[in-house]
Enzyme design. Structure first.
Site, PDB file in Angstrom:
ATOM      1  N   MET A  26       0.846  -1.200   0.000  1.00 45.42           N
ATOM      2  CA  MET A  26       0.000   0.000   0.000  1.00 45.42           C
ATOM      3  C   MET A  26       0.882   1.252   0.000  1.00 45.42           C
ATOM      4  O   MET A  26       0.428   2.339   0.319  1.00 45.42           O
ATOM      5  CB  MET A  26      -0.940  -0.006   1.203  1.00 45.42           C
ATOM      6  CG  MET A  26      -1.921  -1.187   1.153  1.00 45.42           C
ATOM      7  SD  MET A  26      -3.455  -0.927   2.046  1.00 45.42           S
ATOM      8  CE  MET A  26      -2.849  -0.667   3.693  1.00 45.42           C
ATOM      9  N   GLY A  27       2.158   1.075  -0.331  1.00 47.70           N
ATOM     10  CA  GLY A  27       3.053   2.230  -0.396  1.00 47.70           C
ATOM     11  C   GLY A  27       3.531   2.670   0.975  1.00 47.70           C
ATOM     12  O   GLY A  27       3.444   1.923   1.948  1.00 47.70           O
ATOM     13  N   HIS A  33       9.437  -3.744   3.242  1.00 49.16           N
ATOM     14  CA  HIS A  33       8.981  -3.936   1.854  1.00 49.16           C
ATOM     15  C   HIS A  33      10.179  -4.152   0.928  1.00 49.16           C
ATOM     16  O   HIS A  33      10.139  -4.982   0.021  1.00 49.16           O
ATOM     17  CB  HIS A  33       8.232  -2.696   1.355  1.00 49.16           C
ATOM     18  CG  HIS A  33       6.990  -2.364   2.106  1.00 49.16           C
ATOM     19  ND1 HIS A  33       6.881  -1.262   2.930  1.00 49.16           N
ATOM     20  CD2 HIS A  33       5.793  -2.987   2.153  1.00 49.16           C
ATOM     21  CE1 HIS A  33       5.674  -1.218   3.442  1.00 49.16           C
ATOM     22  NE2 HIS A  33       4.989  -2.245   3.000  1.00 49.16           N
ATOM     23  N   ASP A 147       2.581  -9.423   9.155  1.00 47.87           N
ATOM     24  CA  ASP A 147       1.133  -9.621   9.006  1.00 47.87           C
ATOM     25  C   ASP A 147       0.881 -11.128   8.914  1.00 47.87           C
ATOM     26  O   ASP A 147       0.538 -11.656   7.862  1.00 47.87           O
ATOM     27  CB  ASP A 147       0.629  -8.883   7.764  1.00 47.87           C
ATOM     28  CG  ASP A 147       0.868  -7.387   7.882  1.00 47.87           C
ATOM     29  OD1 ASP A 147       0.242  -6.756   8.746  1.00 47.87           O
ATOM     30  OD2 ASP A 147       1.712  -6.858   7.143  1.00 47.87           O
TER      31      ASP A 147
END
Ligand code: PAF
Length: 275
Positions: A26-27, A33, A147
């Site tokens: 989601m940036g 990331h 997550d």
């Protein structure tokens, strides 16, 4: 690196080539990331990362509007990490009409823990991930293990829909003091940032206590929740679960994970440790 905003252009760019390794995001990217992008590179296929803040996975009272949109900076970081294509659709491109077809994950996995406190969250995640998979047609997709439940839900979806995609979990990347990197850490004040490490410290205590004596799981979970409350947190859960299905532990030899979610001020953080 190419930046592509439209589905048809992405399909054209990928046509005829090997199926890529895919990192959906989601940036507002951080080292977690980028580690996934580097891990994707190691798979020896072209790497596609997506940046899309998915309204479907936010409840009305959550932080959809204030979620940081930082495309320029994200693109520079992705390029440096070795990404080949960044797919950054806007909302009209992803949801030109209201997304009324949805992917409904099973309650026993998706309505517990995160799903209990964020009803509909995993339906939103599965729906966008399914749609992104249809668009990107990856051979592998990488998700951060921070997550933990999301990884399991996506893995289950891929298995049950027989999607030819390898779901790869990336290890949680932590700051020097141990705080799990998260896009939401940026919401923390300086004082909250200093306090935030208490979450993983509680997880470490729970993991150590459970390793010593599994019969005390309930007491240990409650003690961690209590300590967090004493320090000014509002914990949603600290729970020791089976790694296989996130159900409560049964047999003594079930591999376990401790998962937690707690609010510090207005920021909700999650973390987990495999035991
Ligand atoms: O983990 C995330 O950032 C999101 O849930 C995901 C997988 C990109 C879907 O919007």
């Amino acid at each position: 690196m190419d930046t592509i905003h439209r589905i048809d252009e992405l399909r054209e760019a990928l046509a005829g080539g090997p199926r890529p390794a895919f990192v959906p995001t989601m940036g507002n990217l951080h080292e977690g990331h980028l580690a996934l992008v580097r891990q994707a590179r190691g798979l020896g296929r072209p790497v596609v990362a997506s940046i899309f803040v998915n309204r479907l996975q936010f409840a009305p009272h959550e932080d959809f509007d204030r979620y940081p949109r930082t495309l320029q900076r994200d693109s520079e970081l992705l390029q440096a990490a070795g990404c080949d294509i960044v797919f950054a659709p806007d909302e009209r491109e992803m949801y030109p009409t209201p997304q009324s077809f949805k992917v409904q994950p099973p309650a026993e996995l998706a309505d517990i823990l995160e799903g209990h406190f964020r009803p509909g969250f995993f339906t939103g995640v599965c729906t966008v991930v399914m749609k992104l998979f249809q668009i990107v047609q990856p051979s592998a997709a990488l998700f951060g293990k921070k997550d933990y439940q999301q990884c399991m839900v996506v893995r289950g979806m891929v298995q049950q829909f027989a999607m030819p995609i390898e779901v790869v979990g990336g290890e949680t990347v932590r700051a020097e003091d141990g705080l799990a990197l998260s896009s939401r850490n940026g919401y923390l004040s300086a004082a909250e940032r200093a306090e935030a490490v208490a979450l993983v410290e509680q997880l470490r205590k729970v993991a150590a206590a459970v390793r010593l004596d599994r019969r005390r799981i309930g007491l240990v979970e409650e003690a961690a929740m209590h300590s967090l409350r004493e320090r000014g947190w509002q914990p949603d859960y600290v729970a020791v679960r089976r790694r296989a299905d996130l159900a409560a532990p049964a047999a003594a030899d079930d591999p376990l994970v401790v998962v937690a979610a707690a609010r510090l001020g207005t920021t909700r953080l999650i973390d987990n440790l495999e035991i």
